[in-house]
Design a protein around this motif. Structure first.
Motif, PDB file in Angstrom:
ATOM      1  N   ILE A 270      -9.417  -6.039   6.808  1.00  0.00           N
ATOM      2  CA  ILE A 270      -9.850  -6.479   5.475  1.00  0.00           C
ATOM      3  C   ILE A 270     -11.262  -5.995   5.195  1.00  0.00           C
ATOM      4  O   ILE A 270     -11.573  -5.478   4.115  1.00  0.00           O
ATOM      5  N   ILE A 271     -12.149  -6.145   6.193  1.00  0.00           N
ATOM      6  CA  ILE A 271     -13.545  -5.727   6.024  1.00  0.00           C
ATOM      7  C   ILE A 271     -13.631  -4.215   5.846  1.00  0.00           C
ATOM      8  O   ILE A 271     -14.344  -3.712   4.965  1.00  0.00           O
ATOM      9  N   VAL A 272     -12.889  -3.464   6.663  1.00  0.00           N
ATOM     10  CA  VAL A 272     -12.927  -2.006   6.576  1.00  0.00           C
ATOM     11  C   VAL A 272     -12.375  -1.530   5.233  1.00  0.00           C
ATOM     12  O   VAL A 272     -12.945  -0.632   4.598  1.00  0.00           O
ATOM     13  N   PHE A 273     -11.263  -2.107   4.779  1.00  0.00           N
ATOM     14  CA  PHE A 273     -10.651  -1.682   3.522  1.00  0.00           C
ATOM     15  C   PHE A 273     -11.594  -1.915   2.340  1.00  0.00           C
ATOM     16  O   PHE A 273     -11.654  -1.109   1.410  1.00  0.00           O
ATOM     17  N   ASN A 274     -12.341  -2.999   2.383  1.00  0.00           N
ATOM     18  CA  ASN A 274     -13.209  -3.368   1.264  1.00  0.00           C
ATOM     19  C   ASN A 274     -14.678  -3.098   1.555  1.00  0.00           C
ATOM     20  O   ASN A 274     -15.561  -3.717   0.958  1.00  0.00           O
ATOM     21  N   GLU A 275     -14.954  -2.139   2.453  1.00  0.00           N
ATOM     22  CA  GLU A 275     -16.334  -1.928   2.891  1.00  0.00           C
ATOM     23  C   GLU A 275     -17.254  -1.514   1.745  1.00  0.00           C
ATOM     24  O   GLU A 275     -18.422  -1.883   1.724  1.00  0.00           O
ATOM     25  N   ARG A 276     -16.756  -0.766   0.776  1.00  0.00           N
ATOM     26  CA  ARG A 276     -17.612  -0.368  -0.346  1.00  0.00           C
ATOM     27  C   ARG A 276     -18.064  -1.569  -1.159  1.00  0.00           C
ATOM     28  O   ARG A 276     -19.208  -1.665  -1.571  1.00  0.00           O
ATOM     29  N   PHE A 277     -17.106  -2.476  -1.397  1.00  0.00           N
ATOM     30  CA  PHE A 277     -17.448  -3.669  -2.184  1.00  0.00           C
ATOM     31  C   PHE A 277     -18.322  -4.626  -1.381  1.00  0.00           C
ATOM     32  O   PHE A 277     -19.306  -5.166  -1.877  1.00  0.00           O
TER      33      PHE A 277
ATOM     34  N   THR B 143      -6.407  -2.249  -7.882  1.00  0.00           N
ATOM     35  CA  THR B 143      -5.164  -1.553  -7.577  1.00  0.00           C
ATOM     36  C   THR B 143      -4.216  -2.456  -6.797  1.00  0.00           C
ATOM     37  O   THR B 143      -4.619  -3.460  -6.201  1.00  0.00           O
ATOM     38  N   SER B 144      -2.941  -2.061  -6.791  1.00  0.00           N
ATOM     39  CA  SER B 144      -1.955  -2.797  -6.005  1.00  0.00           C
ATOM     40  C   SER B 144      -2.300  -2.767  -4.523  1.00  0.00           C
ATOM     41  O   SER B 144      -2.061  -3.729  -3.790  1.00  0.00           O
ATOM     42  N   SER B 145      -2.863  -1.634  -4.067  1.00  0.00           N
ATOM     43  CA  SER B 145      -3.244  -1.508  -2.657  1.00  0.00           C
ATOM     44  C   SER B 145      -4.316  -2.522  -2.281  1.00  0.00           C
ATOM     45  O   SER B 145      -4.247  -3.167  -1.227  1.00  0.00           O
ATOM     46  N   THR B 146      -5.321  -2.675  -3.148  1.00  0.00           N
ATOM     47  CA  THR B 146      -6.384  -3.649  -2.893  1.00  0.00           C
ATOM     48  C   THR B 146      -5.820  -5.062  -2.894  1.00  0.00           C
ATOM     49  O   THR B 146      -6.173  -5.891  -2.045  1.00  0.00           O
ATOM     50  N   MET B 147      -4.929  -5.353  -3.861  1.00  0.00           N
ATOM     51  CA  MET B 147      -4.283  -6.670  -3.896  1.00  0.00           C
ATOM     52  C   MET B 147      -3.516  -6.915  -2.600  1.00  0.00           C
ATOM     53  O   MET B 147      -3.526  -8.022  -2.054  1.00  0.00           O
ATOM     54  N   GLY B 148      -2.842  -5.867  -2.124  1.00  0.00           N
ATOM     55  CA  GLY B 148      -2.073  -6.016  -0.899  1.00  0.00           C
ATOM     56  C   GLY B 148      -2.941  -6.353   0.295  1.00  0.00           C
ATOM     57  O   GLY B 148      -2.620  -7.252   1.073  1.00  0.00           O
ATOM     58  N   ILE B 149      -4.062  -5.647   0.432  1.00  0.00           N
ATOM     59  CA  ILE B 149      -4.944  -5.909   1.573  1.00  0.00           C
ATOM     60  C   ILE B 149      -5.569  -7.300   1.467  1.00  0.00           C
ATOM     61  O   ILE B 149      -5.701  -8.021   2.464  1.00  0.00           O
ATOM     62  N   LEU B 150      -5.967  -7.702   0.251  1.00  0.00           N
ATOM     63  CA  LEU B 150      -6.522  -9.048   0.084  1.00  0.00           C
ATOM     64  C   LEU B 150      -5.495 -10.130   0.398  1.00  0.00           C
ATOM     65  O   LEU B 150      -5.855 -11.260   0.739  1.00  0.00           O
TER      66      LEU B 150
ATOM     67  N   THR C 137       0.823  -1.208   0.000  1.00  0.00           N
ATOM     68  CA  THR C 137       0.000   0.000   0.000  1.00  0.00           C
ATOM     69  C   THR C 137       0.862   1.265   0.000  1.00  0.00           C
ATOM     70  O   THR C 137       0.609   2.207  -0.763  1.00  0.00           O
ATOM     71  N   VAL C 138       1.882   1.283   0.835  1.00  0.00           N
ATOM     72  CA  VAL C 138       2.755   2.455   0.921  1.00  0.00           C
ATOM     73  C   VAL C 138       3.547   2.646  -0.371  1.00  0.00           C
ATOM     74  O   VAL C 138       3.655   3.759  -0.900  1.00  0.00           O
ATOM     75  N   ILE C 139       4.109   1.540  -0.900  1.00  0.00           N
ATOM     76  CA  ILE C 139       4.882   1.630  -2.144  1.00  0.00           C
ATOM     77  C   ILE C 139       3.989   2.082  -3.296  1.00  0.00           C
ATOM     78  O   ILE C 139       4.372   2.931  -4.109  1.00  0.00           O
ATOM     79  N   ALA C 140       2.779   1.521  -3.372  1.00  0.00           N
ATOM     80  CA  ALA C 140       1.856   1.902  -4.443  1.00  0.00           C
ATOM     81  C   ALA C 140       1.446   3.365  -4.322  1.00  0.00           C
ATOM     82  O   ALA C 140       1.261   4.049  -5.334  1.00  0.00           O
TER      83      ALA C 140
END
Length: 326
Positions: free
Chosen positions: A309-316, A267-274, A146-149
Motif C-alpha cells: 500500500i505504501i509503495v503503490f501510493n508513495e507519490r501521494f 483510477t480503478s487501480s488506486t481504488m483496488g490497492i486502497l 489492477t489487472v482488469i483495469a
C-alpha cells in the motif's frame, strides 16, 4: 473550449459522459477523492463487528433484509429530499444519444447484479467459512482490479506501482498456503467486486447517489422473487433489525456512495490497492477481538500487504511530483 457547432446543453451532456477525469496526483481535488476512498475502506474494515453477531441467521436472510432496507432508505431520500436532482438526471438521460443512454443503463444495472453477487458470497464466507477467508478475498481483489483495469481501461502504472502489485501477489501466495480450500470462495468474492469497480469507472455523467439507488433497487428486484422460497421466516429479535439497519446505512450506503464518488477522481487501480485497508483491518479484528489463530506466515503476508500500500501510493504519501508513467 466549446466547439462552435455545439449548443451549450449538448456540450454539457457530452462533457459529462466523455470527459477524462483528473489523474490521481493532478490537483487538490484528488485529495478529496482519495480521502473518500480511504474512509470508505476504513468503514468496511469494521464490518465484521456488525456481521458476526448475525452468524446464527441464514446468509440469504441477512442479504434480503440488508438490500430491502437499503432500497427503502435510498428511495425515500431520492423521492423526498433530492427531487430536483432526480428530475435533472432523468432529463439528461433522455437527452443522450441512444447508444450512450443504453450504455449508462447497462453499466448501472450490471453494477446492481455484481453488488448482489458480491454481498451474498461475502456474507456466506464471513459467517460459514471464516473471517480470514473473507479477508483473503479482498487481498486478491486489488490484484484483480489492477489487472482488469490495465487491460480494459488501459490504466497505466509506474514502476513503483507495478512493484507494489508484485509484492501483493507474493503476499497472497504466502497467505494461500494451507488455505487452498478457501481460495475458490475468495476468488468469487474478489472477482465480483473487481468487475464492479472497473465497470463503474466507466459509468460517468449521472448523479452517483442516484446511480447507487437504481443499482440497489435493481438488486432488490432480483432478490424479491427468491424471498418467499428461501427465507427462513421473519426474524422476531429486535437486535436483528438494529444490526441490519447499521449494516444498511453505515456499511452499505455510505461507503458505496463514497466509492462511486472517489472513482470520479482516482483510477480503478488506486481504488483496488486502497481496498487492502479492509482486509488489514479485518485481520487485526480477527486477531485481537475474535481471537482467531494466526501463524508467522500470515503475519509476514499481511505485513507485506501494508508495504505494498505504501509503495503503490508513495507519490501521494511522500508528496513527490508526478512523473511520466513507464
Amino acid at each position: 473550449m466549446q466547439p462552435a457547432n455545439f449548443s451549450r446543453s449538448e456540450t454539457r451532456t457530452d462533457l459529462l459522459l466523455l470527459v477524462d477525469y483528473p489523474s490521481d496526483f493532478n490537483s487538490m481535488k484528488f485529495s478529496k477523492y482519495y480521502l473518500a476512498a480511504f474512509i470508505s475502506f476504513m468503514i468496511w474494515g469494521f464490518f465484521s463487528l456488525a456481521l458476526k453477531p448475525l452468524s446464527a441467521y441464514a446468509s440469504l436472510d441477512i442479504l434480503f433484509y440488508r438490500v430491502f432496507l437499503c432500497a427503502v432508505i435510498m428511495s425515500v431520500i431520492c423521492l423526498f429530499f433530492r427531487k430536483r436532482v432526480l428530475r435533472e438526471n432523468v432529463r439528461l438521460l433522455k437527452a443522450l444519444p441512444a447508444r450512450q443512454r443504453n450504455r449508462a443503463i447497462l453499466l448501472t444495472l450490471s453494477g446492481g447484479i455484481l453488488l448482489t453477487a458480491n454481498w451474498f458470497f461475502f456474507i456466506y464466507v464471513m459467517n460459514h467459512i471464516s473471517i480470514k477467508a473473507a479477508s483473503f478475498a479482498y487481498l486478491v481483489c486489488p490484484i484483480m482490479t489492477t489487472v482488469i483495469a490495465y487491460f480494459v481501461l488501459h490504466e497505466k502504472l509506474s514502476k513503483w506501482q507495478w512493484t507494489a502489485v508484485a509484492i501483493s501477489v507474493f503476499s497472497c501466495m504466502l497467505l494461500s498456503f494451507n488455505n487452498i480450500a478457501d481460495i475458490a470462495y475468495s476468488m468469487i468474492v474478489a472477482a465480483s467486486y473487481a468487475f464492479y469497480l472497473v465497470s463503474q469507472r466507466k459509468n460517468v455523467g449521472l448523479d452517483k447517489f442516484l446511480v447507487l439507488t437504481v443499482q440497489i433497487l435493481f438488486s432488490a428486484l432480483i432478490l424479491l422473487p427468491f424471498y418467499p422460497v428461501y427465507s427462513e421466516g421473519v426474524p422476531t429479535e429486535l437486535s436483528f433489525y438494529a444490526l441490519i439497519f447499521v449494516i444498511a446505512l453505515l456499511f452499505t450506503i455510505i461507503p458505496l456512495y463514497m466509492n462511486l464518488y472517489a472513482l470520479q477522481g482516482v483510477t480503478s487501480s488506486t481504488m483496488g490497492i486502497l481496498l487492502y485497508i479492509n482486509p488489514l483491518m479485518n485481520f487485526a479484528i480477527a486477531l485481537f477481538y475474535f481471537h482467531e489463530q494466526i501463524n508467522s506466515i500470515q503475519i509476514i503476508g499481511y505485513s507485506l500487504i501494508l508495504v505494498s500500500i505504501i509503495v503503490f501510493n508513495e507519490r501521494f504519501i511522500f508528496g513527490r511530483r508526478r512523473t511520466a508513467l513507464v
